[in-house]
Design a protein around this motif. Structure first.
Motif, PDB file in Angstrom:
ATOM      1  N   LEU A 110      14.612  52.108  31.959  1.00 48.45           N
ATOM      2  CA  LEU A 110      14.948  50.699  31.841  1.00 48.45           C
ATOM      3  C   LEU A 110      16.539  50.350  32.525  1.00 48.45           C
ATOM      4  O   LEU A 110      17.340  51.564  32.522  1.00 48.45           O
ATOM      5  N   ASP A 111      16.918  49.362  32.874  1.00 49.02           N
ATOM      6  CA  ASP A 111      18.074  48.972  33.369  1.00 49.02           C
ATOM      7  C   ASP A 111      18.550  48.028  32.310  1.00 49.02           C
ATOM      8  O   ASP A 111      18.369  46.822  32.568  1.00 49.02           O
ATOM      9  N   THR A 112      19.518  48.527  31.375  1.00 49.67           N
ATOM     10  CA  THR A 112      19.879  47.638  30.225  1.00 49.67           C
ATOM     11  C   THR A 112      21.461  47.399  30.529  1.00 49.67           C
ATOM     12  O   THR A 112      22.077  46.617  29.630  1.00 49.67           O
ATOM     13  N   SER A 113      22.190  48.008  31.514  1.00 51.70           N
ATOM     14  CA  SER A 113      23.599  47.731  31.698  1.00 51.70           C
ATOM     15  C   SER A 113      23.840  46.688  32.724  1.00 51.70           C
ATOM     16  O   SER A 113      23.357  46.904  33.880  1.00 51.70           O
ATOM     17  N   ALA A 114      24.708  45.916  32.416  1.00 57.20           N
ATOM     18  CA  ALA A 114      25.042  45.013  33.405  1.00 57.20           C
ATOM     19  C   ALA A 114      26.383  45.354  34.295  1.00 57.20           C
ATOM     20  O   ALA A 114      26.922  46.446  33.835  1.00 57.20           O
ATOM     21  N   PRO A 115      26.278  44.857  35.492  1.00 54.53           N
ATOM     22  CA  PRO A 115      27.383  45.317  36.332  1.00 54.53           C
ATOM     23  C   PRO A 115      28.895  45.378  35.775  1.00 54.53           C
ATOM     24  O   PRO A 115      29.148  44.563  34.983  1.00 54.53           O
ATOM     25  N   ASN A 116      29.763  46.091  36.145  1.00 58.24           N
ATOM     26  CA  ASN A 116      31.147  45.902  35.737  1.00 58.24           C
ATOM     27  C   ASN A 116      32.112  45.408  37.116  1.00 58.24           C
ATOM     28  O   ASN A 116      31.523  45.803  38.144  1.00 58.24           O
ATOM     29  N   CYS A 117      32.776  44.540  36.694  1.00 61.93           N
ATOM     30  CA  CYS A 117      33.302  43.870  37.763  1.00 61.93           C
ATOM     31  C   CYS A 117      34.818  43.277  37.814  1.00 61.93           C
ATOM     32  O   CYS A 117      35.548  43.418  36.789  1.00 61.93           O
ATOM     33  N   LEU A 118      35.353  42.834  38.998  1.00 55.56           N
ATOM     34  CA  LEU A 118      36.849  42.156  39.016  1.00 55.56           C
ATOM     35  C   LEU A 118      36.588  41.087  39.822  1.00 55.56           C
ATOM     36  O   LEU A 118      35.789  40.926  40.727  1.00 55.56           O
ATOM     37  N   ILE A 119      37.935  40.343  39.827  1.00 52.12           N
ATOM     38  CA  ILE A 119      38.221  39.167  40.695  1.00 52.12           C
ATOM     39  C   ILE A 119      39.515  38.860  40.865  1.00 52.12           C
ATOM     40  O   ILE A 119      40.431  39.397  39.933  1.00 52.12           O
ATOM     41  N   SER A 120      40.031  38.663  42.000  1.00 52.22           N
ATOM     42  CA  SER A 120      41.479  38.324  42.337  1.00 52.22           C
ATOM     43  C   SER A 120      41.609  37.108  42.978  1.00 52.22           C
ATOM     44  O   SER A 120      40.833  37.179  44.117  1.00 52.22           O
ATOM     45  N   ILE A 121      42.534  36.341  42.817  1.00 53.77           N
ATOM     46  CA  ILE A 121      42.862  35.342  43.655  1.00 53.77           C
ATOM     47  C   ILE A 121      44.082  35.383  44.510  1.00 53.77           C
ATOM     48  O   ILE A 121      45.057  35.906  44.144  1.00 53.77           O
ATOM     49  N   ASN A 122      43.826  35.234  45.758  1.00 53.68           N
ATOM     50  CA  ASN A 122      45.063  35.511  46.898  1.00 53.68           C
ATOM     51  C   ASN A 122      45.662  36.835  46.565  1.00 53.68           C
ATOM     52  O   ASN A 122      46.883  36.809  46.465  1.00 53.68           O
ATOM     53  N   ASN A 123      44.958  37.845  46.306  1.00 55.18           N
ATOM     54  CA  ASN A 123      45.566  39.192  46.184  1.00 55.18           C
ATOM     55  C   ASN A 123      46.635  39.041  44.915  1.00 55.18           C
ATOM     56  O   ASN A 123      47.373  39.920  44.863  1.00 55.18           O
ATOM     57  N   GLY A 124      46.390  38.356  44.016  1.00 55.71           N
ATOM     58  CA  GLY A 124      47.084  38.456  42.590  1.00 55.71           C
ATOM     59  C   GLY A 124      48.463  37.764  42.719  1.00 55.71           C
ATOM     60  O   GLY A 124      49.180  37.800  41.799  1.00 55.71           O
ATOM     61  N   ALA A 125      48.372  36.721  43.898  1.00 57.78           N
ATOM     62  CA  ALA A 125      49.455  35.890  43.956  1.00 57.78           C
ATOM     63  C   ALA A 125      49.764  34.882  42.668  1.00 57.78           C
ATOM     64  O   ALA A 125      48.662  34.571  42.078  1.00 57.78           O
ATOM     65  N   LEU A 126      51.074  34.522  42.345  1.00 62.66           N
ATOM     66  CA  LEU A 126      51.014  33.663  41.162  1.00 62.66           C
ATOM     67  C   LEU A 126      51.019  32.282  41.326  1.00 62.66           C
ATOM     68  O   LEU A 126      50.556  31.319  40.617  1.00 62.66           O
ATOM     69  N   TYR A 127      51.088  31.901  42.633  1.00 62.33           N
ATOM     70  CA  TYR A 127      51.509  30.411  43.110  1.00 62.33           C
ATOM     71  C   TYR A 127      50.809  30.288  44.570  1.00 62.33           C
ATOM     72  O   TYR A 127      50.656  31.195  45.331  1.00 62.33           O
ATOM     73  N   THR A 128      50.241  28.929  44.622  1.00 62.41           N
ATOM     74  CA  THR A 128      49.558  28.789  45.956  1.00 62.41           C
ATOM     75  C   THR A 128      49.995  27.346  46.200  1.00 62.41           C
ATOM     76  O   THR A 128      50.025  26.347  45.301  1.00 62.41           O
ATOM     77  N   ASN A 129      50.122  26.687  47.606  1.00 59.56           N
ATOM     78  CA  ASN A 129      50.492  25.539  47.911  1.00 59.56           C
ATOM     79  C   ASN A 129      49.228  24.802  48.453  1.00 59.56           C
ATOM     80  O   ASN A 129      49.162  23.640  48.911  1.00 59.56           O
TER      81      ASN A 129
END
Length: 396
Positions: A110-129
Motif C-alpha cells: 500500500l502507498d499511504t504516504s503523501a508527497p513531501n513538498c515545498l514552494i517558493s515565490i520569486n526565489n524567496g523575494a519579499l516584494y514584487t512590482n
C-alpha cells in the motif's frame, strides 16, 4: 507342499507437494503470504522466498516444520518492503529427498504516504512590482509525484478535483512555473498541494510575497521646491524627502544632464552635496527606488548664466554689398546676417539698405558674444523717412 516366495517392490513419491496461495494483511511495507504443503509422511521444512524483481528471490521467511500426509496450511510474513512496490513470492518445501517450489505470485504494498513538498515565490523575494511571478515547485514521494495544484485559497482540493496539473510520475519532482497573483497591491499568498499515483494529497505548503506596483514619491525641497532655479555658483546642494507605503523607499540617486551622477545620503530625508554645474541649463534628475523595484523621480532645472567678458567690436555691417540677401560682418567674426525684405539703396557712404518698418536683418544662431547678459553697446547711422514720427528700433 510346494512353497514359493514373490518379492513386490513398491516405490513411494516421497517429495513434498506444495501450492502457493494468496497474500493477506497487506501494509505499506509488509504482507502475510500463504500456501499449503503435503509432507507425504516425511519430516519436511517449508518457507517462502520473495523479492521485488520477477524471478529473483533474494529474501525468505522463517522456516517452519511440516509433517503428516495431508495438506497443511503454511503462512509467513514478508517485511522490509517499500510503499507501492510489487513483491514476487513462492512457497518452498524440502525433505531429505527433494526440494519443491510452488508457482510464484505477486502483490503490491500500500502507498499511504503523501508527497513531501515545498514552494517558493520569486526565489524567496519579499516584494514584487509585477502580478506575474515565478513559482519554484519541488516534491518527493516513495512511489511517484503525479501532479500539483496551485491556489490563492487554503482549501485542500480532492485528488479528483479539476485544476490539477499532471506531471510524469517521478519520486523527485522539481519545476518552475509562471503564476498570476490576484490584482491590487498588498500581501499575496500562494498555496500548493501535490498528489501521488495512489491519490494521496499532501498537506498544503505556501509562500507569501508583497505586491507593490505603485511608484514611490520623491520631492526636492532645497534650495527650492520650484522646478527651476538660477544661480551663479558652480556647485549646488539639494535636499528633499521620499515616501512609500508598501515596500519602503530605498536608494536615492541623481544625475545631471551636463555630466555627473551619484548617490544621495539618506532615504526618507535625503541630501546631495556639491553637484558640479556648467553654464546654461543643468537638468538634474533625482530618482528613488523602492523595495519592489519601482522608481519615482523629481527634476529640477538649475540655470547658470554665461559670463561674457568679451570686449571690442563683435559685428560690423557696412551694408555696402549693393545686392544679394547677405549682410557681411566686416570684423571677421563671421556673424553675417540675412536680409529679409529690405532693399538696396544709396547710403551715406556707398550702399545702404532701405527698411519699410517690417524689414530686418537677422543673425540666426549667433555666437555667445552677441547674446550679452550684462552690458552691450550698439550704434547705427539711420536716415529717417519724413513720415517716420515714431522713432527707429536699431537692435532687438
Amino acid at each position: 507342499n510346494n512353497a514359493g516366495t514373490d518379492i513386490i517392490t513398491i516405490t513411494y513419491d516421497a517429495a513434498p507437494r506444495v501450492t502457493t496461495g494468496s497474500e493477506t494483511t497487506i501494509t505499506s511495507n509488509s504482507a502475510t503470504v500463504n500456501g499449503t504443503v503435503n509432507a507425504n509422511g516425511l519430516s519436511t521444512t517449508a518457507w517462502f522466498e520473495y523479492g521485488t524483481i520477477s524471478g529473483s528471490f533474494g529474501s525468505k521467511t522463517s522456516p517452519q516444520s511440516v509433517s503428516g500426509a495431508s495438506d497443511t496450511a503454511v503462512s509467513g510474513v514478508v517485511s522490509g518492503l517499500s510503499p507501492g512496490n510489487t513483491c514476487y513470492y513462492r512457497i518452498v518445501a524440502q525433505d531429505n529427498s527433494a526440494t519443491k517450489y510452488g508457482n510464484y505470485m505477486s502483490f503490491t504494498t500500500l502507498d499511504t504516504s503523501a508527497p513531501n513538498c515545498l514552494i517558493s515565490i520569486n526565489n524567496g523575494a519579499l516584494y514584487t512590482n509585477s502580478s506575474i511571478v515565478s513559482l519554484t515547485l519541488s516534491a518527493t514521494d516513495d512511489v511517484g509525484v503525479t501532479g500539483y495544484y496551485l491556489s490563492a485559497s487554503s482549501s485542500t482540493p480532492l485528488a479528483s478535483a479539476t485544476g490539477w496539473t499532471l506531471v510524469t510520475s517521478t519520486t523527485s519532482y522539481t519545476g518552475s512555473v509562471s503564476y498570476t497573483l490576484n490584482s491590487g497591491d498588498g500581501d499575496k499568498t500562494v498555496y500548493a498541494w501535490y498528489k501521488d499515483a495512489a491519490g494521496n494529497v499532501s498537506t498544503a505548503v505556501s509562500d507569501s510575497i508583497t505586491l507593490d506596483a505603485t511608484a514611490p514619491m520623491i520631492t526636492i525641497t532645497s534650495p527650492t521646491s520650484s522646478s527651476t532655479y538660477t544661480t551663479t555658483s558652480n556647485t549646488i546642494s539639494l535636499g528633499g524627502s521620499t515616501s512609500d507605503s508598501m515596500s519602503g523607499a530605498g536608494v536615492v540617486t541623481w544625475c545631471n544632464s551636463k555630466g555627473g551622477s551619484g548617490t544621495a545620503s539618506g532615504t526618507n530625508s535625503w541630501s546631495i552635496s556639491n553637484v558640479n554645474l556648467s553654464s546654461d541649463d543643468n537638468v538634474i534628475v533625482v530618482t528613488v527606488t523602492d523595495g519592489a523595484g519601482n522608481t519615482g523621480t523629481a527634476t529640477i532645472i538649475v540655470t547658470v548664466p554665461e559670463t561674457k567678458t568679451t570686449t571690442g567690436m563683435q559685428a560690423f555691417y557696412k551694408f555696402d554689398e549693393g545686392s544679394g540677401t547677405i549682410a557681411n560682418d566686416s570684423t571677421g567674426n563671421s556673424n553675417n546676417g540675412t536680409i529679409n525684405g529690405a532693399t538696396w539703396a544709396t547710403g551715406k557712404s556707398g550702399s545702404g539698405l532701405s527698411f519699410d518698418g517690417n524689414d530686418y536683418v537677422i543673425r540666426t544662431n549667433p555666437s555667445a558674444v552677441l547674446k550679452p547678459l550684462l552690458e552691450v553697446a550698439t550704434a547705427a547711422w539711420i536716415k529717417m523717412s519724413a513720415t517716420d514720427t515714431g522713432g527707429a528700433e536699431i537692435v532687438s
